[in-house]
Scaffold this active site. Structure first.
Site, PDB file in Angstrom:
ATOM      1  N   ASP A 139      -1.028  -4.219   9.928  1.00 22.41           N
ATOM      2  CA  ASP A 139      -2.379  -4.516   9.485  1.00 22.41           C
ATOM      3  C   ASP A 139      -3.277  -3.518  10.193  1.00 22.41           C
ATOM      4  OD1 ASP A 139      -3.821  -6.334   7.674  1.00 22.41           O
ATOM      5  OD2 ASP A 139      -5.058  -6.690   9.437  1.00 22.41           O
ATOM      6  N   SER A 140      -4.102  -2.875   9.422  1.00 21.89           N
ATOM      7  CA  SER A 140      -4.844  -1.743   9.978  1.00 21.89           C
ATOM      8  C   SER A 140      -6.213  -1.671   9.334  1.00 21.89           C
ATOM      9  CB  SER A 140      -4.052  -0.451   9.723  1.00 21.89           C
ATOM     10  OG  SER A 140      -3.576  -0.406   8.392  1.00 21.89           O
ATOM     11  N   ASN A 149       0.855  -1.189   0.000  1.00 20.71           N
ATOM     12  CA  ASN A 149       0.000   0.000   0.000  1.00 20.71           C
ATOM     13  C   ASN A 149       0.897   1.248   0.000  1.00 20.71           C
ATOM     14  OD1 ASN A 149      -1.405   2.281   1.118  1.00 20.71           O
ATOM     15  ND2 ASN A 149      -3.043   0.907   1.770  1.00 20.71           N
ATOM     16  N   GLY A 173       0.285   4.419   0.262  1.00 20.84           N
ATOM     17  CA  GLY A 173       0.029   5.421   1.296  1.00 20.84           C
ATOM     18  C   GLY A 173       0.657   5.037   2.618  1.00 20.84           C
ATOM     19  N   LYS A 174       0.453   3.781   2.977  1.00 21.66           N
ATOM     20  CA  LYS A 174       1.076   3.243   4.192  1.00 21.66           C
ATOM     21  C   LYS A 174       2.595   3.333   4.128  1.00 21.66           C
ATOM     22  CE  LYS A 174      -1.388  -0.786   5.713  1.00 21.66           C
ATOM     23  NZ  LYS A 174      -1.333  -2.237   5.885  1.00 21.66           N
TER      24      LYS A 174
HETATM   25  O1  LIG Z   1      -1.670  -5.379   3.446  1.00 26.24           O
HETATM   26  P1  LIG Z   1      -0.830  -4.270   2.881  1.00 26.24           P
HETATM   27  O2  LIG Z   1      -0.008  -4.683   1.705  1.00 26.24           O
HETATM   28  O3  LIG Z   1      -0.032  -3.557   3.923  1.00 26.24           O
HETATM   29  O4  LIG Z   1      -1.823  -3.143   2.286  1.00 26.24           O
HETATM   30  P2  LIG Z   1      -3.404  -3.049   2.522  1.00 26.24           P
HETATM   31  O5  LIG Z   1      -3.876  -1.801   1.900  1.00 26.24           O
HETATM   32  O6  LIG Z   1      -4.055  -4.331   2.089  1.00 26.24           O
HETATM   33  O7  LIG Z   1      -3.482  -2.885   4.083  1.00 26.24           O
HETATM   34  P3  LIG Z   1      -4.385  -3.650   5.150  1.00 26.24           P
HETATM   35  O8  LIG Z   1      -4.577  -5.049   4.749  1.00 26.24           O
HETATM   36  O9  LIG Z   1      -3.767  -3.376   6.494  1.00 26.24           O
HETATM   37  O10 LIG Z   1      -5.779  -2.901   5.047  1.00 26.24           O
HETATM   38  C1  LIG Z   1      -5.852  -1.605   5.605  1.00 26.24           C
HETATM   39  C2  LIG Z   1      -6.965  -0.802   4.980  1.00 26.24           C
HETATM   40  O11 LIG Z   1      -7.493   0.051   6.015  1.00 26.24           O
HETATM   41  C3  LIG Z   1      -7.505   1.393   5.615  1.00 26.24           C
HETATM   42  N1  LIG Z   1      -6.545   2.193   6.389  1.00 26.24           N
HETATM   43  C4  LIG Z   1      -5.526   1.735   7.177  1.00 26.24           C
HETATM   44  N2  LIG Z   1      -4.812   2.758   7.669  1.00 26.24           N
HETATM   45  C5  LIG Z   1      -5.384   3.870   7.198  1.00 26.24           C
HETATM   46  C6  LIG Z   1      -5.094   5.237   7.327  1.00 26.24           C
HETATM   47  O12 LIG Z   1      -4.042   5.666   8.010  1.00 26.24           O
HETATM   48  N3  LIG Z   1      -5.874   6.109   6.706  1.00 26.24           N
HETATM   49  C7  LIG Z   1      -6.922   5.707   5.975  1.00 26.24           C
HETATM   50  N4  LIG Z   1      -7.270   4.439   5.767  1.00 26.24           N
HETATM   51  C8  LIG Z   1      -6.501   3.515   6.378  1.00 26.24           C
HETATM   52  C9  LIG Z   1      -7.119   1.435   4.148  1.00 26.24           C
HETATM   53  O13 LIG Z   1      -8.259   1.455   3.355  1.00 26.24           O
HETATM   54  C10 LIG Z   1      -6.403   0.126   3.915  1.00 26.24           C
HETATM   55  O14 LIG Z   1      -6.646  -0.408   2.651  1.00 26.24           O
HETATM   56 MG   LIG Z   2      -3.685  -6.076   3.074  1.00 25.75          MG
END
Ligand SMILES: O=P(O)(O)OP(=O)(O)OP(=O)(O)OC[C@H]1O[C@@H](n2cnc3c(O)ncnc32)[C@H](O)[C@@H]1O
Ligand SMILES: [Mg+2]
Length: 255
Positions: free
Chosen positions: A115-116, A50, A52-53
């Site tokens: 994971d968030s 991700n 942004g992350k």
């Molecule tokens: O698993 P990775 O590869 O890290 O990437 P991902 O996008 O799939 O990440 P997650 O499985 O942890 O899902 C987290 C989702 O929650 C939301 N999210 C998490 N942190 C956030 C933030 O700081 N601001 C806004 N949305 C957030 C965002 O939509 C993410 O897609």
């Molecule tokens: Mg993910």
């Protein structure tokens, strides 16, 4: 292609212990054409796809480890060709550990994963671990956010409490684990506001502020965010792991 790569089959290019000290200048050719290739100087993998992350995690690590040459020492899963890990866990922490273990094993480097997600009180914590694919297609931030707003269309402001949650995991190639959490509580807006950040940022107004997360400058968001808190708690472990033999940003620069 990353999708075809199975991390469980990937040979670690270096002995796990050696990888913390330095990466090989010239990794031995691997019979598995999809095996990861670790750039020289790499010392930590950020196990996320991700963008942004990733930007937030890089900024946080740069702030916590000012002597570390982040550009050179911190690599991400995508640039190493690591595949997306199936998130089969039922909790944030389980999925964070899954992602960090997979990256550490495949790369032979310590790995950080997060994971968030967004947990909405009136939805009993949903979307939660399903935040990234709430509307059915993984990573479609706009569709996820629009579906959530539609679901809550009749819910008045006083019942729109919600919060971001983050579990951040640091896993070493030897399998040692550190896990930390962070939360950012707030209220869901009726409409998206602001164009910063990513994901659900335009619809969460943190408690005590009158703007959405997407209206905060990145430093402000990182200071108060779920991810910022989890990474601040993880920082002493990262410092302990990376401060030995870290390539300095510049010779003589303070570590
Ligand atoms: O698993 P990775 O590869 O890290 O990437 P991902 O996008 O799939 O990440 P997650 O499985 O942890 O899902 C987290 C989702 O929650 C939301 N999210 C998490 N942190 C956030 C933030 O700081 N601001 C806004 N949305 C957030 C965002 O939509 C993410 O897609
Ligand atoms: Mg993910």
């Amino acid at each position: 292609m990353p999708e075809q790569h199975d991390p469980s089959q990937a040979a670690a290019p270096t002995a796990p212990g050696a990888a913390v000290e330095s990466a090989p200048e010239d990794p031995e050719p691997d019979p598995d054409a999809s095996a990861v290739s670790i750039p020289s100087g790499a010392r930590l993998v950020l196990a996320t796809h991700n963008a942004g992350k990733l930007a937030e995690l890089r900024a946080m690590i740069a702030a916590e480890l000012p002597g570390l040459d982040v550009e050179r020492a911190v690599v991400d899963a995508g640039s190493l060709g690591l595949p997306d890990v199936r998130e089969t866990g039922t909790t944030f922490q389980a999925n964070a550990l899954l992602k960090a273990h997979a990256a550490a094993e495949a790369s032979g480097l310590p790995a950080v994963a997060d994971d968030s997600g967004l947990a909405v009180d009136v939805l009993h914590g949903a979307p939660g671990i399903f935040s990234a694919r709430w509307a059915g297609r993984h990573g479609d931030d706009t569709a996820n956010l629009e579906l959530l707003l539609a679901q809550l269309g009749d819910i008045p402001d006083e019942h729109r409490a919600a919060g971001f949650v983050c579990a951040a995991a640091l896993v070493t190639p030897e399998g040692a684990e550190h896990l930390e959490f962070g939360h950012l509580r707030g209220t869901l807006l009726q409409e998206p506001v602001g164009d910063g950040g990513f994901g659900y940022d335009p619809v969460l107004r943190p408690d005590g502020l009158d703007v959405s997360c997407a209206q905060l400058d990145p430093e402000h968001k990182n200071r108060i965010s779920h991810r910022g808190q989890a990474m601040a708690a993880l920082a002493p472990h990262l410092v302990a792991l990376l401060s030995q033999g870290a390539p300095a940003a510049e010779p003589g620069e303070e570590r």
